[in-house]
Write an enzyme that holds these catalytic residues in place. Structure first.
Site, PDB file in Angstrom:
ATOM      1  N   LYS A  24       3.560 -24.719 -15.739  1.00  0.00           N
ATOM      2  CA  LYS A  24       3.310 -26.046 -16.687  1.00  0.00           C
ATOM      3  C   LYS A  24       2.585 -26.854 -16.098  1.00  0.00           C
ATOM      4  O   LYS A  24       2.547 -28.154 -16.620  1.00  0.00           O
ATOM      5  CB  LYS A  24       4.568 -26.412 -17.288  1.00  0.00           C
ATOM      6  CG  LYS A  24       5.803 -25.390 -17.667  1.00  0.00           C
ATOM      7  CD  LYS A  24       5.050 -24.189 -18.766  1.00  0.00           C
ATOM      8  CE  LYS A  24       4.551 -24.638 -20.013  1.00  0.00           C
ATOM      9  NZ  LYS A  24       3.995 -23.653 -20.809  1.00  0.00           N
ATOM     10  N   GLY A  54      -0.815 -26.686 -15.786  1.00  0.00           N
ATOM     11  CA  GLY A  54      -2.364 -26.599 -16.337  1.00  0.00           C
ATOM     12  C   GLY A  54      -2.985 -25.121 -15.961  1.00  0.00           C
ATOM     13  O   GLY A  54      -4.470 -25.256 -16.066  1.00  0.00           O
ATOM     14  N   THR A  55      -2.180 -24.204 -15.769  1.00  0.00           N
ATOM     15  CA  THR A  55      -2.964 -22.950 -15.051  1.00  0.00           C
ATOM     16  C   THR A  55      -3.915 -22.497 -16.182  1.00  0.00           C
ATOM     17  O   THR A  55      -4.957 -21.824 -15.875  1.00  0.00           O
ATOM     18  CB  THR A  55      -1.542 -22.200 -14.724  1.00  0.00           C
ATOM     19  OG1 THR A  55      -0.512 -22.669 -13.967  1.00  0.00           O
ATOM     20  CG2 THR A  55      -2.271 -20.944 -13.564  1.00  0.00           C
ATOM     21  N   TRP A  69      -5.360 -23.657 -18.780  1.00  0.00           N
ATOM     22  CA  TRP A  69      -6.198 -24.592 -18.945  1.00  0.00           C
ATOM     23  C   TRP A  69      -7.520 -24.496 -17.999  1.00  0.00           C
ATOM     24  O   TRP A  69      -8.420 -24.310 -18.619  1.00  0.00           O
ATOM     25  CB  TRP A  69      -5.684 -26.054 -19.071  1.00  0.00           C
ATOM     26  CG  TRP A  69      -6.535 -27.127 -19.402  1.00  0.00           C
ATOM     27  CD1 TRP A  69      -7.944 -26.991 -20.145  1.00  0.00           C
ATOM     28  CD2 TRP A  69      -6.441 -28.442 -19.288  1.00  0.00           C
ATOM     29  NE1 TRP A  69      -8.278 -28.028 -20.305  1.00  0.00           N
ATOM     30  CE2 TRP A  69      -7.537 -29.133 -19.887  1.00  0.00           C
ATOM     31  CE3 TRP A  69      -5.242 -29.342 -18.731  1.00  0.00           C
ATOM     32  CZ2 TRP A  69      -7.629 -30.468 -19.791  1.00  0.00           C
ATOM     33  CZ3 TRP A  69      -5.509 -30.545 -18.890  1.00  0.00           C
ATOM     34  CH2 TRP A  69      -6.626 -31.395 -19.305  1.00  0.00           C
ATOM     35  N   HIS A  94       1.819 -18.707  -9.514  1.00  0.00           N
ATOM     36  CA  HIS A  94       2.737 -19.676  -9.391  1.00  0.00           C
ATOM     37  C   HIS A  94       3.455 -19.257  -7.967  1.00  0.00           C
ATOM     38  O   HIS A  94       4.588 -20.099  -7.740  1.00  0.00           O
ATOM     39  CB  HIS A  94       3.866 -19.563 -10.193  1.00  0.00           C
ATOM     40  CG  HIS A  94       3.235 -19.928 -11.948  1.00  0.00           C
ATOM     41  ND1 HIS A  94       2.577 -20.827 -12.028  1.00  0.00           N
ATOM     42  CD2 HIS A  94       3.540 -19.270 -13.052  1.00  0.00           C
ATOM     43  CE1 HIS A  94       1.963 -20.807 -13.336  1.00  0.00           C
ATOM     44  NE2 HIS A  94       2.903 -20.005 -13.736  1.00  0.00           N
ATOM     45  N   SER A 126       8.046 -29.942 -20.143  1.00  0.00           N
ATOM     46  CA  SER A 126       7.218 -28.556 -20.725  1.00  0.00           C
ATOM     47  C   SER A 126       8.136 -27.460 -20.336  1.00  0.00           C
ATOM     48  O   SER A 126       7.866 -26.358 -21.054  1.00  0.00           O
ATOM     49  CB  SER A 126       5.782 -28.695 -19.909  1.00  0.00           C
ATOM     50  OG  SER A 126       4.944 -27.753 -20.786  1.00  0.00           O
ATOM     51  N   PHE A 139      -7.092 -29.224 -25.938  1.00  0.00           N
ATOM     52  CA  PHE A 139      -5.834 -28.474 -26.403  1.00  0.00           C
ATOM     53  C   PHE A 139      -5.822 -27.863 -27.794  1.00  0.00           C
ATOM     54  O   PHE A 139      -5.286 -26.613 -27.660  1.00  0.00           O
ATOM     55  CB  PHE A 139      -4.764 -29.528 -26.148  1.00  0.00           C
ATOM     56  CG  PHE A 139      -3.534 -28.941 -26.436  1.00  0.00           C
ATOM     57  CD1 PHE A 139      -2.756 -28.476 -25.101  1.00  0.00           C
ATOM     58  CD2 PHE A 139      -2.580 -29.124 -27.674  1.00  0.00           C
ATOM     59  CE1 PHE A 139      -1.286 -27.902 -25.127  1.00  0.00           C
ATOM     60  CE2 PHE A 139      -1.554 -28.443 -27.627  1.00  0.00           C
ATOM     61  CZ  PHE A 139      -0.726 -27.934 -26.366  1.00  0.00           C
ATOM     62  N   ARG A 159       2.083 -26.274 -26.367  1.00  0.00           N
ATOM     63  CA  ARG A 159       3.140 -26.957 -27.230  1.00  0.00           C
ATOM     64  C   ARG A 159       2.428 -28.320 -27.421  1.00  0.00           C
ATOM     65  O   ARG A 159       2.309 -28.623 -28.706  1.00  0.00           O
ATOM     66  CB  ARG A 159       4.632 -27.062 -26.432  1.00  0.00           C
ATOM     67  CG  ARG A 159       5.475 -27.669 -27.403  1.00  0.00           C
ATOM     68  CD  ARG A 159       6.568 -28.050 -26.484  1.00  0.00           C
ATOM     69  NE  ARG A 159       6.518 -29.125 -25.341  1.00  0.00           N
ATOM     70  CZ  ARG A 159       6.722 -30.311 -25.485  1.00  0.00           C
ATOM     71  NH1 ARG A 159       7.215 -30.953 -26.593  1.00  0.00           N
ATOM     72  NH2 ARG A 159       6.522 -31.019 -24.390  1.00  0.00           N
ATOM     73  N   LYS A 160       2.174 -29.182 -26.667  1.00  0.00           N
ATOM     74  CA  LYS A 160       1.516 -30.617 -26.988  1.00  0.00           C
ATOM     75  C   LYS A 160       0.599 -30.858 -25.771  1.00  0.00           C
ATOM     76  O   LYS A 160      -0.438 -31.388 -26.348  1.00  0.00           O
ATOM     77  CB  LYS A 160       2.757 -31.771 -26.712  1.00  0.00           C
ATOM     78  CG  LYS A 160       3.464 -31.858 -27.731  1.00  0.00           C
ATOM     79  CD  LYS A 160       4.403 -33.110 -27.906  1.00  0.00           C
ATOM     80  CE  LYS A 160       5.274 -33.675 -28.790  1.00  0.00           C
ATOM     81  NZ  LYS A 160       6.025 -34.659 -28.827  1.00  0.00           N
ATOM     82  N   GLY A 161       0.615 -30.713 -24.376  1.00  0.00           N
ATOM     83  CA  GLY A 161      -0.277 -30.986 -23.655  1.00  0.00           C
ATOM     84  C   GLY A 161      -0.590 -32.201 -23.277  1.00  0.00           C
ATOM     85  O   GLY A 161      -1.604 -32.844 -23.089  1.00  0.00           O
TER      86      GLY A 161
END
Length: 305
Positions: A63, A65-66, A68, A113, A143, A238, A268-270
């Protein structure tokens, strides 16, 4: 990594039965995806993975930003702002699907990760360009909770955010302690000066995507124009990534059917600062004491809003 005998199973579920069982190996709590033996074999295969000189590796705690960053790097290497129809799952190390990585054409954008010591052994020797991205841990906790609460798979979390936060602060969540993970990667940068490594912050990428995309391009040795950086920034906004994820992507791990009905999925939101909508004053104070304070000796300053 050596593995002998039957590992001890550590049950860290709370009084309501929410949480996970882990096994400990090499000083780390490891989530049991199938069996401890299968998990260890999976990691051994990752460590023995044959790297290619033009590989790029993205390392991040969940969570942060991987997805992205994977889209950005993939577009930079393609020289355009078109979405790869495959999701980043195809090149993720540390999952049962890691075996597919060998079949991918070059240039590969790998992601994981995992801790450094569980990654391919030739990472430093081959001087694989590595990008480490961090995010403020308060937003990570929110997140991560929503992700684990939304999936249908075996490692889902059915409790409340308050219950999850207790486990997160103790490092008793998949991928373990956020503090240990980040500090381990910071140590990698010090211990292996020959490893080309770029450190990014999620919040900086959010605030000034074009500047950070150009920074990534320079690091991986790709020549870009301002126009291309702007196009990639727009494509990787996003809202557009969420649409592309639903309409274009071929998923392996994060397919729509793997999420609870009504859940927004991986995107979800970012936002930066969403933790304020979830934490009480007391929880925030506890978070500051247990996690935020431990970064004071690192020089790392997170942006929380």
């Amino acid at each position: 990594m050596e593995y002998h005998g039957t590992p001890e199973i550590l049950d860290y579920r709370n009084a309501n039965g929410h949480g996970w069982s882990f096994f400990k190996n090499d000083g780390l709590l490891l989530t049991i995806v199938t069996t401890p033996e299968a998990n260890m074999e999976m990691i051994r295969k990752v460590q023995k993975l044959e790297l290619r000189n033009d590989d790029v590796l993205i390392a991040a705690y969940p969570k942060c930003g991987t997805h992205w960053l994977w889209e950005i790097v993939t577009m930079l290497r393609a020289g355009n702002s078109k979405y790869n129809k495959k999701a980043k799952d195809i090149s993720m190390l540390g999952t049962p699907k890691s075996v597919l990585v060998d079949e991918l054409p070059s240039p590969r954008v790998l992601n994981s990760h995992l801790y450094f010591r569980h990654l391919p052994e030739k990472l430093v020797e081959k001087k694989i360009k590595t990008i480490f991205i961090m995010r403020n841990p308060k937003d990570v906790s929110v997140s991560f909770y929503n992700h684990l609460n939304g999936v249908k798979m075996s490692f889902r979390f059915d409790g409340t955010y308050s219950e999850f936060l207790d486990l997160f602060l103790e490092g008793k969540v998949p991928c373990g302690s956020y503090v240990h993970y980040v500090k381990d990667w910071l140590q990698v940068k010090q211990n292996h000066p020959d490893l080309p490594m770029l450190t990014l912050f999620y919040e900086n990428l959010k605030k000034d995507p074009v500047k950070n995309i150009r920074m990534v391009a320079d690091f991986i040795g790709v020549s870009v124009t301002d126009e291309l950086c702007e196009q990639i920034a727009e494509a990787c906004s996003f809202k557009k990534m969420r649409t592309a994820d639903k309409e274009l992507k071929e998923h392996i791990l994060t397919a729509p059917e793997n999420w609870k009905e009504g859940h927004k999925g991986i995107y979800r939101k970012g936002e930066v600062g969403d933790w304020k909508n979830w934490m009480t004053v007391a929880q925030n104070e506890r978070f500051e004491d247990i996690i935020v304070g431990t970064f004071e000796d690192t020089g790392i300053v997170f942006t929380y809003d």
